[in-house]
Each structure stands twice: as structure tokens, then as C-alpha cells.
Design a protein around this motif. Structure first.
Motif, PDB file in Angstrom:
ATOM      1  N   MET A   1       1.769  10.198   6.597  1.00  0.00           N
ATOM      2  CA  MET A   1       2.701  10.385   7.706  1.00  0.00           C
ATOM      3  C   MET A   1       3.209  11.832   7.726  1.00  0.00           C
ATOM      4  SD  MET A   1       6.058   8.039   8.525  1.00  0.00           S
ATOM      5  CE  MET A   1       7.242   9.035   7.634  1.00  0.00           C
ATOM      6  N   PHE A   2       3.317  12.393   8.942  1.00  0.00           N
ATOM      7  CA  PHE A   2       3.826  13.765   9.053  1.00  0.00           C
ATOM      8  C   PHE A   2       5.288  13.824   8.619  1.00  0.00           C
ATOM      9  CE2 PHE A   2       6.227  16.917  11.498  1.00  0.00           C
ATOM     10  CZ  PHE A   2       5.614  18.071  11.039  1.00  0.00           C
ATOM     11  N   LYS A   3       5.587  14.785   7.777  1.00  0.00           N
ATOM     12  CA  LYS A   3       6.961  14.953   7.330  1.00  0.00           C
ATOM     13  C   LYS A   3       7.428  16.343   7.744  1.00  0.00           C
ATOM     14  CE  LYS A   3       9.444  13.488   3.294  1.00  0.00           C
ATOM     15  NZ  LYS A   3       9.765  14.125   2.065  1.00  0.00           N
ATOM     16  N   PRO A   4       8.486  16.462   8.556  1.00  0.00           N
ATOM     17  CA  PRO A   4       8.946  17.803   8.920  1.00  0.00           C
ATOM     18  C   PRO A   4       9.323  18.595   7.666  1.00  0.00           C
ATOM     19  CG  PRO A   4      10.496  16.109   9.678  1.00  0.00           C
ATOM     20  CD  PRO A   4       9.311  15.399   9.116  1.00  0.00           C
ATOM     21  N   PRO A   5       9.180  19.918   7.725  1.00  0.00           N
ATOM     22  CA  PRO A   5       9.371  20.707   6.511  1.00  0.00           C
ATOM     23  C   PRO A   5      10.758  20.552   5.895  1.00  0.00           C
ATOM     24  CG  PRO A   5       9.209  22.113   8.480  1.00  0.00           C
ATOM     25  CD  PRO A   5       8.812  20.736   8.880  1.00  0.00           C
ATOM     26  N   TRP A   6      11.759  20.257   6.714  1.00  0.00           N
ATOM     27  CA  TRP A   6      13.120  20.175   6.172  1.00  0.00           C
ATOM     28  C   TRP A   6      13.682  18.778   6.248  1.00  0.00           C
ATOM     29  CZ3 TRP A   6      14.283  24.829   9.726  1.00  0.00           C
ATOM     30  CH2 TRP A   6      13.666  25.972   9.187  1.00  0.00           C
ATOM     31  N   SER A   7      12.820  17.803   6.065  1.00  0.00           N
ATOM     32  CA  SER A   7      13.291  16.434   6.047  1.00  0.00           C
ATOM     33  C   SER A   7      14.340  16.285   4.935  1.00  0.00           C
ATOM     34  CB  SER A   7      12.060  15.586   5.773  1.00  0.00           C
ATOM     35  OG  SER A   7      12.372  14.279   5.772  1.00  0.00           O
ATOM     36  N   PRO A   8      15.553  15.788   5.259  1.00  0.00           N
ATOM     37  CA  PRO A   8      16.623  15.765   4.263  1.00  0.00           C
ATOM     38  C   PRO A   8      16.266  14.928   3.036  1.00  0.00           C
ATOM     39  CG  PRO A   8      17.444  15.150   6.438  1.00  0.00           C
ATOM     40  CD  PRO A   8      15.961  15.205   6.526  1.00  0.00           C
ATOM     41  N   VAL A   9      16.764  15.297   1.889  1.00  0.00           N
ATOM     42  CA  VAL A   9      16.468  14.563   0.665  1.00  0.00           C
ATOM     43  C   VAL A   9      17.755  14.153  -0.040  1.00  0.00           C
ATOM     44  CG1 VAL A   9      14.199  15.565   0.217  1.00  0.00           C
ATOM     45  CG2 VAL A   9      16.226  16.742  -0.624  1.00  0.00           C
ATOM     46  N   LEU A  10      17.658  13.006  -0.710  1.00  0.00           N
ATOM     47  CA  LEU A  10      18.758  12.528  -1.552  1.00  0.00           C
ATOM     48  C   LEU A  10      18.311  12.658  -2.998  1.00  0.00           C
ATOM     49  CD1 LEU A  10      21.470  10.975  -2.038  1.00  0.00           C
ATOM     50  CD2 LEU A  10      20.149   8.872  -1.832  1.00  0.00           C
ATOM     51  N   GLU A  11      19.080  13.365  -3.799  1.00  0.00           N
ATOM     52  CA  GLU A  11      18.717  13.565  -5.211  1.00  0.00           C
ATOM     53  C   GLU A  11      19.916  13.264  -6.093  1.00  0.00           C
ATOM     54  OE1 GLU A  11      15.605  17.285  -4.417  1.00  0.00           O
ATOM     55  OE2 GLU A  11      17.588  17.674  -5.247  1.00  0.00           O
ATOM     56  N   GLN A  12      19.621  12.758  -7.288  1.00  0.00           N
ATOM     57  CA  GLN A  12      20.716  12.560  -8.243  1.00  0.00           C
ATOM     58  C   GLN A  12      20.929  13.870  -8.997  1.00  0.00           C
ATOM     59  OE1 GLN A  12      20.676   8.971 -10.569  1.00  0.00           O
ATOM     60  NE2 GLN A  12      22.830   9.318 -11.089  1.00  0.00           N
ATOM     61  N   VAL A  13      22.188  14.287  -9.106  1.00  0.00           N
ATOM     62  CA  VAL A  13      22.533  15.546  -9.777  1.00  0.00           C
ATOM     63  C   VAL A  13      22.945  15.281 -11.217  1.00  0.00           C
ATOM     64  CG1 VAL A  13      24.172  17.483  -9.761  1.00  0.00           C
ATOM     65  CG2 VAL A  13      23.267  16.596  -7.597  1.00  0.00           C
ATOM     66  N   ALA A  14      23.671  14.192 -11.413  1.00  0.00           N
ATOM     67  CA  ALA A  14      24.198  13.833 -12.735  1.00  0.00           C
ATOM     68  C   ALA A  14      24.670  12.386 -12.629  1.00  0.00           C
ATOM     69  CB  ALA A  14      25.355  14.749 -13.102  1.00  0.00           C
ATOM     70  N   ASP A  15      25.264  11.851 -13.721  1.00  0.00           N
ATOM     71  CA  ASP A  15      25.791  10.488 -13.653  1.00  0.00           C
ATOM     72  C   ASP A  15      26.789  10.378 -12.503  1.00  0.00           C
ATOM     73  OD1 ASP A  15      24.337   9.823 -15.840  1.00  0.00           O
ATOM     74  OD2 ASP A  15      26.021   9.897 -17.260  1.00  0.00           O
ATOM     75  N   ASP A  16      26.573   9.399 -11.657  1.00  0.00           N
ATOM     76  CA  ASP A  16      27.529   9.110 -10.557  1.00  0.00           C
ATOM     77  C   ASP A  16      27.666  10.237  -9.543  1.00  0.00           C
ATOM     78  OD1 ASP A  16      28.081   6.585 -11.541  1.00  0.00           O
ATOM     79  OD2 ASP A  16      29.722   7.305 -12.816  1.00  0.00           O
ATOM     80  N   VAL A  17      26.697  11.141  -9.491  1.00  0.00           N
ATOM     81  CA  VAL A  17      26.727  12.250  -8.518  1.00  0.00           C
ATOM     82  C   VAL A  17      25.351  12.416  -7.883  1.00  0.00           C
ATOM     83  CG1 VAL A  17      27.144  14.721  -8.148  1.00  0.00           C
ATOM     84  CG2 VAL A  17      28.469  13.483  -9.887  1.00  0.00           C
ATOM     85  N   TRP A  18      25.345  12.432  -6.548  1.00  0.00           N
ATOM     86  CA  TRP A  18      24.114  12.652  -5.796  1.00  0.00           C
ATOM     87  C   TRP A  18      24.344  13.779  -4.804  1.00  0.00           C
ATOM     88  CZ3 TRP A  18      26.352   8.140  -7.164  1.00  0.00           C
ATOM     89  CH2 TRP A  18      25.588   7.221  -7.889  1.00  0.00           C
TER      90      TRP A  18
END
Ligand SMILES: [Zn+2]
Length: 251
Positions: A1-18
Motif C-alpha cells: 500500500m502507498f504510504k505518504p512520506p510523512w505518514s504520522p507515527v506513534l512510538e514509545q519513548v519510555a515507560d508510560d510515554v509515547w
């Protein structure tokens, strides 16, 4: 599937923080902090991030409130649209509730002609507009397991969060990890560009104040979370690069 270059992402940074990273080059950050069965957003990114932040918050139990790191256009974007209370430092309330951009901004100080011309357009597109503030938060308050710190300079009521247990600092625009004249990430912290600062000397003092907390990782308003063995020295170097006229001489 085509994904735009800046499709937003959700990432975990640390415990209980995204973090939800979205908009231009995914360079805009909205942090989600575990808050009981839901999450609190710290910083409110740009208007284009309403949907991705809503979706991410729903995955994490639902959004309870938004806390603004400061009220610039690219940090209050989603705030009016989430249907939850919005909180900021007392010195940001007027700006958050205002139609106007900051009267101390001076885009003529941007070195790169293209950036100088494109910023007014970008800022209008990023902005979510005025938002009603329901409560204020100040240094010493507790937020989702973090301590609130005042880091004035970039904005008068700029705040950041610090968690002693793992040394994580979430600091909005207290420091930049981007070259805002060239829209490029940089590999070291810097004091925000003087064209967007309320008081660049105070901004440098706030970077020293952040260094004194001895953070292990700094998660800022733009670019990816940053860690380095000599993080504290790098923060001090960034502050020292601001000269007596309030201009950063860093490269
Ligand atoms: Zn910013």
C-alpha cells in the motif's frame, strides 16, 4: 500500500510515554503520558495532527487533557479540537487564547530566504487557532509522574517535564534538535533560533537549568528524542554559544 512520506507515527519513548510524530518530515511531536486509564497530551503539535493524535490516544485508553509546553502556532495545533481541558503556564494563557501570532517574532532574522518567505504560510497552516485555557500549571507541580519546570526564554511561559527515575526530560522548545532555517534535524542540542524567541538570553539560561537536572534523554518539540553520553556537556555548550547580544553562534 502507498504510504505518504510523512505518514504520522506513534512510538514509545519510555515507560508510560509515547510520541506521535507528524506533519512536515514528521518533525512535530505530541507526547502522550499515561494518566490513569487514559493519557494526557504534552504539547499539541499542528492542526494536521488532530486525527493521528486522537487515534493514538484512543489506542492508549482515551485522551484526558492537553498540556501546552508553550502556545506557539506549531504547539497548540490540536488543542481546540480534542474536546478535553487545555492547561498551560500562567504566562502562556494570553497567547494561547489569542488570534494573533507572537508580537516578538522577527522572521527577518532567518538567514535562509526560502525559509523566511515560507514561514508565514506554514505558521498559518500549522496553527489550530485560539484555545480556551481551563487551568494553569507551574514549576513544582506534578504531571503524570513528572515534575514541571519553568524554562522561560523561547516563550515566556515555556515549561518542560522531568522524571527523576529514568532521567527523561520532555521539554517542548526549550531546546531545538533542528535547524529551523533549513528544516533539517541536527545532531546536537541548540538554543532555539532568536527570531522565534521572547528572550534568547533567558532561553540560554533555561538550557543551563535543564542541564543542571542531569537528564539522560531529552525529548523536545521537534525531531527525535536525543541521548548521548555527554548530553549535559552538549546542553551547556549550546547555552554558551549564545553571545552577549542574544544571538546563537552555534553552527
Ligand atoms: Zn516549535
Amino acid at each position: 500500500m502507498f504510504k505518504p512520506p510523512w505518514s504520522p507515527v506513534l512510538e514509545q519513548v519510555a515507560d508510560d510515554v509515547w510520541v506521535v510524530r507528524g506533519d512536515v518530515k514528521n518533525g512535530m511531536n505530541v507526547y502522550l503520558l499515561r494518566d490513569g486509564s487514559g493519557v494526557t497530551a504534552f504539547d499539541a503539535g499542528t492542526k494536521a495532527m488532530v486525527k493521528p493524535v486522537r487515534k493514538a490516544a484512543e489506542q492508549l485508553g482515551g485522551l484526558r487533557r492537553v498540556v501546552l509546553g508553550h502556545a506557539d502556532a506549531d504547539h497548540r495545533g490540536i488543542a481546540p479540537y480534542m474536546g478535553v481541558p487545555v492547561i498551560c503556564h500562567p504566562d502562556e494563557v494570553t497567547a494561547a487564547e489569542s488570534e494573533e501570532f507572537r508580537n516578538y517574532w522577527d522572521l527577518s532574522k532567518i538567514e535562509v530566504g526560502y525559509a523566511r518567505r515560507v514561514y508565514p504560510f506554514l505558521l498559518s497552516r500549522w496553527d489550530g487557532g485560539p484555545v480556551q485555557i481551563s487551568e494553569t500549571i507551574t514549576e513544582g507541580d506534578e504531571l503524570c509522574g513528572f515534575r514541571v519546570y519553568a524554562f522561560p526564554g523561547h516563550a515566556p511561559g515555556q515549561i518542560g517535564l522531568f522524571r527523576e527515575s529514568d532521567g527523561l526530560a520532555i521539554v517542548s522548545d526549550t531546546v531545538y534538535f533542528v535547524d529551523s532555517s533549513r528544516f533539517k534535524p541536527i545532531d546536537h542540542p541548540s538554543v532555539p533560533h532568536e527570531c522565534f524567541n521572547w528572550d534568547t538570553q533567558k532561553a540560554a539560561e533555561s538550557v543551563r537549568k535543564l542541564a543542571a537536572l542531569n537528564p539522560k534523554k531529552v525529548a523536545a518539540g521537534h525531531a527525535e528524542p536525543f541521548e548521548a553520553p555527554d548530553l549535559v556537556q552538549q546542553l551547556l555548550k549550546a547555552a554558551d554559544a549564545v553571545d552577549g547580544k542574544g544571538i546563537s553562534t552555534a553552527t
